[in-house]
Enzyme design. Structure first.
Site, PDB file in Angstrom:
ATOM      1  N   SER A   1      25.917 -66.102  62.682  1.00  0.00           N
ATOM      2  CA  SER A   1      24.587 -66.620  62.365  1.00  0.00           C
ATOM      3  C   SER A   1      24.270 -67.822  63.248  1.00  0.00           C
ATOM      4  O   SER A   1      24.919 -68.867  63.160  1.00  0.00           O
ATOM      5  CB  SER A   1      24.508 -67.012  60.891  1.00  0.00           C
ATOM      6  OG  SER A   1      23.232 -67.532  60.615  1.00  0.00           O
TER       7      SER A   1
ATOM      8  N   GLY B   1      28.077 -68.017  59.469  1.00  0.00           N
ATOM      9  CA  GLY B   1      27.683 -69.106  60.356  1.00  0.00           C
ATOM     10  C   GLY B   1      28.784 -70.120  60.511  1.00  0.00           C
ATOM     11  O   GLY B   1      29.539 -70.127  61.495  1.00  0.00           O
TER      12      GLY B   1
ATOM     13  N   ASP C   1      25.542 -62.631  53.005  1.00  0.00           N
ATOM     14  CA  ASP C   1      25.122 -63.769  53.828  1.00  0.00           C
ATOM     15  C   ASP C   1      25.203 -65.046  52.989  1.00  0.00           C
ATOM     16  O   ASP C   1      24.495 -65.174  51.990  1.00  0.00           O
ATOM     17  CB  ASP C   1      23.680 -63.511  54.298  1.00  0.00           C
ATOM     18  CG  ASP C   1      23.137 -64.581  55.233  1.00  0.00           C
ATOM     19  OD1 ASP C   1      23.903 -65.473  55.641  1.00  0.00           O
ATOM     20  OD2 ASP C   1      21.930 -64.503  55.554  1.00  0.00           O
ATOM     21  N   GLY C   2      26.073 -65.964  53.424  1.00  0.00           N
ATOM     22  CA  GLY C   2      26.182 -67.251  52.758  1.00  0.00           C
ATOM     23  C   GLY C   2      27.604 -67.527  52.310  1.00  0.00           C
ATOM     24  O   GLY C   2      28.128 -66.821  51.442  1.00  0.00           O
TER      25      GLY C   2
ATOM     26  N   ASP D   1      18.100 -66.688  61.624  1.00  0.00           N
ATOM     27  CA  ASP D   1      17.461 -67.074  60.359  1.00  0.00           C
ATOM     28  C   ASP D   1      16.114 -67.724  60.607  1.00  0.00           C
ATOM     29  O   ASP D   1      16.034 -68.765  61.251  1.00  0.00           O
ATOM     30  CB  ASP D   1      18.358 -68.059  59.606  1.00  0.00           C
ATOM     31  CG  ASP D   1      19.554 -67.385  59.001  1.00  0.00           C
ATOM     32  OD1 ASP D   1      19.365 -66.397  58.275  1.00  0.00           O
ATOM     33  OD2 ASP D   1      20.689 -67.837  59.258  1.00  0.00           O
TER      34      ASP D   1
ATOM     35  N   MET E   1      22.109 -62.021  49.292  1.00  0.00           N
ATOM     36  CA  MET E   1      22.390 -63.436  49.536  1.00  0.00           C
ATOM     37  C   MET E   1      23.518 -63.882  48.609  1.00  0.00           C
ATOM     38  O   MET E   1      23.463 -63.658  47.394  1.00  0.00           O
ATOM     39  CB  MET E   1      21.157 -64.304  49.274  1.00  0.00           C
ATOM     40  CG  MET E   1      20.024 -64.152  50.285  1.00  0.00           C
ATOM     41  SD  MET E   1      20.492 -64.386  52.019  1.00  0.00           S
ATOM     42  CE  MET E   1      21.181 -66.048  51.984  1.00  0.00           C
TER      43      MET E   1
ATOM     44  N   MET F   1      13.016 -69.535  58.781  1.00  0.00           N
ATOM     45  CA  MET F   1      12.645 -70.221  57.528  1.00  0.00           C
ATOM     46  C   MET F   1      11.276 -70.853  57.688  1.00  0.00           C
ATOM     47  O   MET F   1      11.014 -71.501  58.713  1.00  0.00           O
ATOM     48  CB  MET F   1      13.677 -71.297  57.204  1.00  0.00           C
ATOM     49  CG  MET F   1      15.096 -70.770  57.109  1.00  0.00           C
ATOM     50  SD  MET F   1      16.255 -72.087  56.744  1.00  0.00           S
ATOM     51  CE  MET F   1      17.805 -71.193  56.813  1.00  0.00           C
TER      52      MET F   1
ATOM     53  N   HIS G   1      16.357 -62.418  60.007  1.00  0.00           N
ATOM     54  CA  HIS G   1      16.248 -62.599  58.555  1.00  0.00           C
ATOM     55  C   HIS G   1      15.035 -63.480  58.277  1.00  0.00           C
ATOM     56  O   HIS G   1      15.064 -64.679  58.558  1.00  0.00           O
ATOM     57  CB  HIS G   1      17.555 -63.240  58.074  1.00  0.00           C
ATOM     58  CG  HIS G   1      17.621 -63.556  56.623  1.00  0.00           C
ATOM     59  ND1 HIS G   1      18.662 -64.279  56.083  1.00  0.00           N
ATOM     60  CD2 HIS G   1      16.804 -63.248  55.584  1.00  0.00           C
ATOM     61  CE1 HIS G   1      18.473 -64.411  54.783  1.00  0.00           C
ATOM     62  NE2 HIS G   1      17.345 -63.805  54.449  1.00  0.00           N
TER      63      HIS G   1
ATOM     64  N   MET H   1      13.038 -65.445  55.994  1.00  0.00           N
ATOM     65  CA  MET H   1      12.918 -66.177  54.724  1.00  0.00           C
ATOM     66  C   MET H   1      11.516 -66.767  54.698  1.00  0.00           C
ATOM     67  O   MET H   1      11.293 -67.953  54.935  1.00  0.00           O
ATOM     68  CB  MET H   1      14.001 -67.263  54.649  1.00  0.00           C
ATOM     69  CG  MET H   1      15.379 -66.684  54.336  1.00  0.00           C
ATOM     70  SD  MET H   1      16.725 -67.813  54.735  1.00  0.00           S
ATOM     71  CE  MET H   1      17.011 -67.354  56.435  1.00  0.00           C
TER      72      MET H   1
ATOM     73  N   HIS I   1      22.774 -62.767  64.146  1.00  0.00           N
ATOM     74  CA  HIS I   1      21.874 -62.983  63.008  1.00  0.00           C
ATOM     75  C   HIS I   1      21.042 -64.235  63.277  1.00  0.00           C
ATOM     76  O   HIS I   1      21.584 -65.292  63.596  1.00  0.00           O
ATOM     77  CB  HIS I   1      22.728 -63.152  61.756  1.00  0.00           C
ATOM     78  CG  HIS I   1      21.971 -63.248  60.477  1.00  0.00           C
ATOM     79  ND1 HIS I   1      21.458 -62.143  59.839  1.00  0.00           N
ATOM     80  CD2 HIS I   1      21.645 -64.311  59.704  1.00  0.00           C
ATOM     81  CE1 HIS I   1      20.847 -62.521  58.717  1.00  0.00           C
ATOM     82  NE2 HIS I   1      20.941 -63.844  58.616  1.00  0.00           N
TER      83      HIS I   1
HETATM   84  C1  DX5 Z   1      21.179 -69.163  54.752  1.00  0.00           C
HETATM   85  C2  DX5 Z   1      21.118 -68.205  55.923  1.00  0.00           C
HETATM   86  C3  DX5 Z   1      22.443 -67.823  56.434  1.00  0.00           C
HETATM   87  C4  DX5 Z   1      23.278 -68.953  56.964  1.00  0.00           C
HETATM   88  C5  DX5 Z   1      24.693 -68.719  56.567  1.00  0.00           C
HETATM   89  O1  DX5 Z   1      19.916 -69.349  54.227  1.00  0.00           O
HETATM   90  O2  DX5 Z   1      20.432 -67.025  55.553  1.00  0.00           O
HETATM   91  O3  DX5 Z   1      22.357 -66.777  57.404  1.00  0.00           O
HETATM   92  O4  DX5 Z   1      23.187 -69.084  58.364  1.00  0.00           O
HETATM   93  O5  DX5 Z   1      25.446 -69.845  56.896  1.00  0.00           O
HETATM   94  P1  DX5 Z   1      26.940 -70.064  56.359  1.00  0.00           P
HETATM   95  O6  DX5 Z   1      27.761 -68.935  56.876  1.00  0.00           O
HETATM   96  O7  DX5 Z   1      27.275 -71.378  56.940  1.00  0.00           O
HETATM   97  O8  DX5 Z   1      26.880 -70.079  54.847  1.00  0.00           O
HETATM   98 ZN    ZN Z   2      20.531 -65.229  56.992  1.00  0.00          ZN
END
Ligand code: DX5
Ligand code: ZN
Length: 223
Positions: free
Chosen positions: A8, A197, A175-176, A35, A137, A37, A66, A68, A33
């Site tokens: 990520s 990530g 993810d997370g 993200d 998630m 936001m 992704h 969000m 991946h």
């Molecule tokens: C969180 C994201 C994830 C994030 C995961 O909102 O959707 O993709 O990058 O990060 P880690 O692996 O550090 O939890």
């Molecule tokens: Zn994500």
């Protein structure tokens, strides 16, 4: 079932995101991946279509984007034109989700549906035939570096069982808070694709972490 590892980009050094994207590919990541936001669906802001275009130019592995976002349907064309190969929207988004998923496929990308930790599996049963991917998630979306939520595990199993009952070989992503240990737990409940990530980017040997995560998940996977 193929096991996929998706680094990520959110955890990369924002001073050199192109290098961060290449690090994912060079370390054996199956896809990158990214993200997105919007500061509304989640409290944080991150990246936009220009960063996806940068990543597209930097690497040849697929881009998993992704969204969000409260209004993902207004940005599908932008992200696909920028180079997204799969687009994950949230079932909690404020839009016509089935129509948006259909539009993603029409535009030539893989449609995916995402569920927040509290959202029950049943909420997405009605759209499973429209998607290639389901993302569970395992933290509240918005920030990297949070702790994995094991209470999501039964939902992963429920989604895998539903997909199997319908004869669908869906990719089920988590993810997370994913590292080799939590990936193995998710794989034992039917997840086959792992977004990570912090555990990958904060390692001095990302290739070793990708290989370890893949091996642990493959050994634990139960379809
Ligand atoms: C969180 C994201 C994830 C994030 C995961 O909102 O959707 O993709 O990058 O990060 P880690 O692996 O550090 O939890
Ligand atoms: Zn994500």
């Amino acid at each position: 079932m193929r096991i996929l590892v998706l680094p990520s980009l959110l955890a990369a050094d924002f001073g050199n995101l192109a290098e961060g994207a290449r690090r994912a590919e060079d370390s054996g990541g199956d896809a990158l991946h990214v993200d997105i936001m919007d500061g509304h669906f989640v409290p944080n802001l991150s990246m936009g279509p220009d960063v996806v275009a940068m990543a597209r130019a930097a690497v040849s592995i697929p881009l998993s984007v992704h969204l969000m976002m409260t209004n993902p349907h207004e940005y599908l064309t932008s992200f696909i034109e920028a180079g997204a190969n799969s687009l994950l929207i949230h079932i909690e988004a404020e839009c016509d989700v089935p129509a948006a998923l259909g539009r993603i496929r029409e535009l030539g990308a893989r449609p995916g549906i995402t569920l927040n930790p509290e959202t029950p599996a049943e909420m997405v049963f009605g759209v499973l035939e429209r998607v290639d991917e389901v993302l569970c998630m395992t933290v509240h979306p918005g920030y990297g570096g949070q702790a994995f939520m094991p209470e999501v595990l039964p939902k992963i199993r429920a989604l895998r069982a539903r997909a199997a009952a319908k004869g669908r070989h869906l990719d089920i992503l988590v993810d997370g808070g994913i590292d080799a240990d939590t990936a193995a737990q998710c794989a034992a409940h039917g997840a086959n694709a792992f977004v990570a990530g912090t555990s990958l980017y904060r390692s001095s040997d990302m290739a070793a972490r990708v290989a370890e995560l893949r091996a642990r998940a493959a050994a634990a996977f139960r379809g």
